[in-house]
Design a protein around this motif. Structure first.
Motif, PDB file in Angstrom:
ATOM      1  N   GLU A 172       0.863  -1.206  -0.157  1.00 21.13           N
ATOM      2  CA  GLU A 172       0.009  -0.009  -0.091  1.00 21.13           C
ATOM      3  C   GLU A 172       0.955   1.252   0.007  1.00 21.13           C
ATOM      4  OE1 GLU A 172      -3.664   0.254   2.459  1.00 21.13           O
ATOM      5  OE2 GLU A 172      -2.882  -2.090   3.273  1.00 21.13           O
ATOM      6  N   TYR A 173       2.167   1.419   0.646  1.00 20.28           N
ATOM      7  CA  TYR A 173       2.676   2.450   0.934  1.00 20.28           C
ATOM      8  C   TYR A 173       4.198   2.587   0.137  1.00 20.28           C
ATOM      9  CZ  TYR A 173      -1.004   2.673   4.215  1.00 20.28           C
ATOM     10  OH  TYR A 173      -2.278   2.382   4.890  1.00 20.28           O
ATOM     11  N   ILE A 174       4.559   1.429  -0.282  1.00 17.45           N
ATOM     12  CA  ILE A 174       5.692   1.498  -0.881  1.00 17.45           C
ATOM     13  C   ILE A 174       5.573   0.982  -2.051  1.00 17.45           C
ATOM     14  CG2 ILE A 174       7.251   1.567   1.209  1.00 17.45           C
ATOM     15  CD1 ILE A 174       7.866  -1.494   0.695  1.00 17.45           C
ATOM     16  N   ASP A 248       6.194  -2.000   4.749  1.00 18.10           N
ATOM     17  CA  ASP A 248       5.049  -1.413   4.095  1.00 18.10           C
ATOM     18  C   ASP A 248       4.207  -0.707   5.120  1.00 18.10           C
ATOM     19  OD1 ASP A 248       3.574  -0.638   1.732  1.00 18.10           O
ATOM     20  OD2 ASP A 248       1.961  -2.202   2.604  1.00 18.10           O
ATOM     21  N   LYS A 249       3.671  -1.450   6.290  1.00 20.34           N
ATOM     22  CA  LYS A 249       3.054  -0.825   7.271  1.00 20.34           C
ATOM     23  C   LYS A 249       3.517   0.522   7.774  1.00 20.34           C
ATOM     24  CE  LYS A 249       1.746  -1.755  11.898  1.00 20.34           C
ATOM     25  NZ  LYS A 249       1.816  -2.705  13.350  1.00 20.34           N
ATOM     26  N   SER A 251       5.708   2.357   6.787  1.00 20.42           N
ATOM     27  CA  SER A 251       5.919   3.342   5.766  1.00 20.42           C
ATOM     28  C   SER A 251       4.895   4.377   5.240  1.00 20.42           C
ATOM     29  CB  SER A 251       6.629   2.680   4.234  1.00 20.42           C
ATOM     30  OG  SER A 251       7.715   2.154   4.536  1.00 20.42           O
ATOM     31  N   ILE A 252       3.959   4.223   5.961  1.00 20.64           N
ATOM     32  CA  ILE A 252       2.716   5.203   6.131  1.00 20.64           C
ATOM     33  C   ILE A 252       3.143   6.280   6.712  1.00 20.64           C
ATOM     34  CG2 ILE A 252       1.683   4.328   8.354  1.00 20.64           C
ATOM     35  CD1 ILE A 252      -0.994   4.941   7.065  1.00 20.64           C
ATOM     36  N   GLU A 253       4.065   6.257   7.568  1.00 21.65           N
ATOM     37  CA  GLU A 253       4.939   7.502   8.265  1.00 21.65           C
ATOM     38  C   GLU A 253       5.830   7.957   7.294  1.00 21.65           C
ATOM     39  OE1 GLU A 253       4.281   9.552  10.852  1.00 21.65           O
ATOM     40  OE2 GLU A 253       2.310   8.606  10.683  1.00 21.65           O
ATOM     41  N   PRO A 254       6.024   9.131   6.856  1.00 20.77           N
ATOM     42  CA  PRO A 254       7.110   9.477   5.896  1.00 20.77           C
ATOM     43  C   PRO A 254       8.487   9.303   6.336  1.00 20.77           C
ATOM     44  CG  PRO A 254       5.208  11.073   5.725  1.00 20.77           C
ATOM     45  CD  PRO A 254       4.861  10.082   6.797  1.00 20.77           C
ATOM     46  N   LYS A 257       9.566   5.703   6.075  1.00 13.48           N
ATOM     47  CA  LYS A 257       9.755   5.494   4.697  1.00 13.48           C
ATOM     48  C   LYS A 257      11.240   5.890   4.200  1.00 13.48           C
ATOM     49  CE  LYS A 257       7.917   5.544  -0.054  1.00 13.48           C
ATOM     50  NZ  LYS A 257       7.153   6.182  -0.749  1.00 13.48           N
TER      51      LYS A 257
END
Length: 344
Positions: A172-174, A248-249, A251-254, A257
């Motif tokens: 989802e985030y990467i 990935d989980k 990496s929702i936080e910039p 990531k």
């Protein structure tokens, strides 16, 4: 007549004018009838140092199915072996005149395993069979099977596995891009597949230091293979998929990531998480982001002019993630002192 090899099929190879088949035997019969054949074919390699097959020997003791070996025969009479029953009779009647075309090292390892440890003698051993009209045909097949391309290095094999086995589209985030994909269109903030592959290699070897320009490539490949084999943990249920899902989980936080985008951090994470997955899997991404800021506070106390900063980042990120629950209790000053003691 004792049935040594059970034959499943009979087919004809038009290129080498030979009958080919697949069959099976047992470890016990392989040692009794096939092992004595290992020196009959002059084109074969000499036996390699046993250390190269020590892992296979250990696996045999634990109950693995050994990869198939290839047994070959020379039939100057050009016997019709199109019927698999005729093929089976021919093979078992002429077993003493066969050649081990491929698998000499494996048979030698099987012999060593029997001499040192008790292994189940009736375990199945699969066999490929070739019946050719002359030795030149066999040599031709050996050359076409074993030459013509440079063998893939362990690193290259892992990179291919990373690309083919993992479904990064579900994240989802990467996002992950190959060099070829980046040449066509760069996705901003995407991870390089090569960096993910390095993380996977670290995960497989349980080691953050898998690159060393001071060691020749061939020797480094051998070291990597041994690390992968030695790091195997049959009890661990953690998969690399789980690791990437956790990356990935978070990496929702910039901030998280960006931290993972530094490949040395990702490598350290992929090794350290093997010890602390249960502690981290339910951590909130914001809390993890704050803990990474703590890590960076401790890490920045290191004098970059005195050390190999990339190596230290791999080692300390690994240690921080591995001991996450314990080190989270420290403040930046205490963590810096811990890192100093850990690296001294």
């Amino acid at each position: 007549m004792q049935e040594i090899i059970k034959v499943f099929t009979s087919d004809y190879d038009e290129v080498i004018d030979s009958y080919v088949s697949m069959g099976k035997t047992t470890y016990n019969l392989a040692l009794e009838k096939l092992y004595p054949l290992i020196n009959r074919f002059e084109a074969q390699r000499k036996l390699q140092d046993k250390k190269f097959y020590k892992r296979l020997q250990a696996d045999l003791v634990e109950g693995c199915i050994m990869p198939p070996i290839t047994v070959a025969f020379i039939d100057k009479e050009r016997t019709d072996l199109s019927d698999k029953k005729d093929f089976e009779r021919y093979v078992n009647s002429n077993i003493d005149y066969g050649y081990i075309l491929d698998g000499m090292q494996r048979l030698n390892t099987l012999k060593s395993a029997f001499e040192i440890d008790k292994i189940e003698s009736n375990r199945v051993l699969y066999v490929n069979i070739i019946v050719a009209t002359n030795q030149d045909k066999l040599l031709y097949r050996m050359i076409t099977l074993n030459n013509g391309q440079k063998p893939m290095t362990p690193r290259h094999q892992i990179e291919i596995l990373t690309a083919k086995m993992f479904d990064f589209s579900r994240l989802e985030y990467i996002s992950v891009q190959t060099e070829k994909e980046r040449a066509n269109r760069v996705i901003r903030g995407a991870f390089n597949l090569e960096d993910i592959s390095r993380g996977y290699l670290a995960f497989l070897t349980n080691n953050v230091n898998n690159e060393n320009n001071k060691i020749i490539d061939e020797k480094m490949d051998e070291i990597l293979v041994n690390r992968v084999l030695d790091a195997r943990n049959r009890e661990s249920q953690l998969k690399f998929d789980d690791v990437i899902d956790l990356v990935d989980k978070f990496s929702i936080e910039p901030y998280c990531k960006r931290w993972f985008e530094t490949n040395n951090n990702l490598i350290g994470f992929c090794v350290g998480i093997k010890e602390s997955y249960d502690d981290l899997k339910n951590v909130d991404p914001i809390d993890f982001s704050n803990s990474l800021r703590l890590f960076e506070e401790g890490f920045h106390a290191i004098n970059p002019s005195k050390v190999n900063l990339g190596k230290y980042r791999r080692q300390l990120s690994c240690e921080f993630i591995k001991s996450y629950a314990r080190l989270l209790e420290k403040d930046g000053h205490d963590l810096a002192e811990y890192f100093m003691e850990f690296t001294s």
